[in-house]
Design an enzyme around this catalytic site. Structure first.
Site, mmCIF file in Angstrom:
data_model
loop_
_atom_site.group_PDB
_atom_site.id
_atom_site.type_symbol
_atom_site.label_atom_id
_atom_site.label_comp_id
_atom_site.label_asym_id
_atom_site.label_seq_id
_atom_site.Cartn_x
_atom_site.Cartn_y
_atom_site.Cartn_z
ATOM 1 N N SER A 62 0.703 -1.032 0.010
ATOM 2 C CA SER A 62 0.226 0.207 -0.179
ATOM 3 C C SER A 62 1.080 1.089 -0.317
ATOM 4 O O SER A 62 1.522 1.886 0.990
ATOM 5 C CB SER A 62 -0.934 -0.163 1.586
ATOM 6 O OG SER A 62 -1.849 -1.333 1.390
ATOM 7 N N LYS A 111 -7.573 1.394 -2.436
ATOM 8 C CA LYS A 111 -7.115 1.659 -0.900
ATOM 9 C C LYS A 111 -6.745 2.917 -0.267
ATOM 10 O O LYS A 111 -7.372 2.361 1.016
ATOM 11 C CB LYS A 111 -5.412 1.066 -1.059
ATOM 12 C CG LYS A 111 -5.143 0.512 0.117
ATOM 13 C CD LYS A 111 -5.460 -0.353 1.071
ATOM 14 C CE LYS A 111 -5.078 -1.043 2.306
ATOM 15 N NZ LYS A 111 -3.706 -1.910 2.267
ATOM 16 N N LYS A 163 0.629 6.218 8.776
ATOM 17 C CA LYS A 163 0.847 5.511 7.455
ATOM 18 C C LYS A 163 -0.226 5.929 5.637
ATOM 19 O O LYS A 163 0.379 7.492 5.208
ATOM 20 C CB LYS A 163 1.475 4.141 7.333
ATOM 21 C CG LYS A 163 2.641 4.330 5.472
ATOM 22 C CD LYS A 163 3.034 2.828 6.027
ATOM 23 C CE LYS A 163 1.465 2.595 4.463
ATOM 24 N NZ LYS A 163 1.731 1.188 3.520
#
Lengths: 292, 292
Positions: A94, A169, A237
């Site tokens: 990701s 995502k 993150k």
């Protein structure tokens, strides 16, 4: 098929295991040692990334963050110099959608194909081959790589061209974070007003306020079960990717920004490795009151 | 049973209709004229609130906001002076939880009982007797009034003591507003990144990002169908209750506050009577880009 797999952490290791079980020749490399179990099941350990790249038709990356993918591709021991026309990179990490498109462009100059395919579903999804896989792939590439994904996941969507998987995502992580804050604000208000938050949660399930987060993370907030699950530091993150992407594109995400600040406050309080539902603790400290 | 019903608007009128259909003697009053249909079905029109109160064992209120309930109870033509020991007020309006507890305390001095029972499910829920009803009632009162609610709704929860119904409704509206913003921020980011938001929505349904709002309001944002549904101006009223309650209790609701500002921006742009999913338009104007 000869498939390379670089990055054998909590997620990558069971994912590579599914490919070995599926009958592929899987060439393995990881910064830390290649897990013994993968080798005893038939995986082929390599000394470095270029050795993986030299042996594989398709190379899958499953790494922590954007700089890690950049390093494996273009760093000192990077694989890009080894890659030849006709090979394909599938990045299942990701990472930044914008960096993804840059990496793909650089590799396209060598006629190396690129697919981004980040996942959700966590360690359990990886072990049970039930991952949700969000795929960005140009033209006919999706059909070519779909059989590989089917060994690792269940809900596989071709979202759009290169980068679309990472965008999807990021969108997922924005919604999850904001739905956690929604449930946190609502249950905390109810609790401080003297009303049992578990009764409120029950009353709201099934109506317009219902969500997977109300169901699962709402229960975690009430039961105080903040063992991950999905760690706050990882969600930080991901929201960082969302906010940087938004800034680059000229989009304002006011609530994503606040949710990130609450995660930051949780980290400051030593909660970075707790489940992301512990975001509610930052709201609780502001109100000097706990949900339950 | 002799039941009074004060407030015969879009919601109150069909709700009173269900009670008439259920065989009760229903005494009706509304600021505007009592609807002809209710009278021809057997409802009994009254000239004012006190006339309703003088005839009814239980008096239901279905009014727009806190000041309206206060006026009907304690204003110049208020019913409180008519009310006697043993009568029960059921307030099904969505109003302030704190004011609710004050009204109940005042009436308790006359041994008049009080139940708060706000609803969700809208006009369709009222017409089909499928409303969700969130009830705040002390001790044995819930059992006494539940049969009345069963004529108007399906999902009926005794959330807690007096005020708990209103707290639950406020929690509901907080989650709905924040889930709308979650979906709006995510789909707008995806769209500005060049990815089809309908593909993103599809990919995310079923996973951790799934919610009733992603399903219904997400589709409205993509299809640009902002005809209500639930009007922005009503959701502004509800978030105002949430923010005032939070301030009174000492709770900080950062994302609820931002969501209200986005609704305010929509009103400034003339969208106050559009569906609350049009909140995304305020984000779109900031980004100079539309989701679809």
């Amino acid at each position: 098929m000869k498939i390379g797999f670089i990055g054998l952490g909590i997620m990558g290791s069971p994912m590579a295991g599914q490919l070995i079980k599926g009958g592929h020749d899987v060439y393995l490399y990881s910064r830390s040692k290649v897990p013994e179990e993968l080798v005893s099941n038939g995986g082929i350990p390599c000394q470095n990334g270029p050795e993986v790249a030299a042996n594989s038709e398709v190379i899958i990356l499953m790494l922590p963050d954007t700089p890690d993918v950049e390093k494996v591709l273009f760093g000192d021991e990077g694989i890009s110099e080894t890659l030849l026309e006709g090979q394909t990179i599938i990045d299942m990490s990701s990472i930044s959608p914008i960096a993804t498109r840059e990496f793909a462009s650089q590799l396209a100059t060598k006629n190396v194909s690129y697919v981004d395919a980040p996942v959700s579903g966590g360690e359990i999804g990886a072990k049970n081959a039930t991952l949700t896989i969000m795929v960005g792939a140009n033209g006919s590439m999706f059909a070519k790589v779909e059989p590989i994904f089917k060994l690792m996941g269940k809900n596989i969507t071709h979202v759009g061209d290169i980068g679309a998987g990472q965008v999807c995502k990021v969108a997922n992580q924005v919604i999850v974070a904001l739905n956690i804050e929604a449930v946190g604000e609502a249950l905390l208000l109810a609790s401080k007003a003297g009303v049992d938050p578990s009764k409120v949660r029950q009353a709201l399930m099934g109506g317009f306020a219902s969500s997977k987060i109300l169901e699962i993370h709402g229960e975690r907030m009430i039961e105080r079960t903040f063992k991950p699950g999905f760690r706050i530091e990882l969600h930080q993150k991901d929201l960082n990717l969302a906010l940087n992407t938004a800034r680059s594109l000229g989009v304002s995400l006011p609530n994503t920004s606040t949710a990130q600040e609450l995660f930051n406050a949780c980290s400051a309080a030593g909660q970075s490795t707790q489940d992301h539902s512990a975001m509610v603790c930052a709201l609780e400290r502001l109100a000097q009151h706990t949900v339950a």
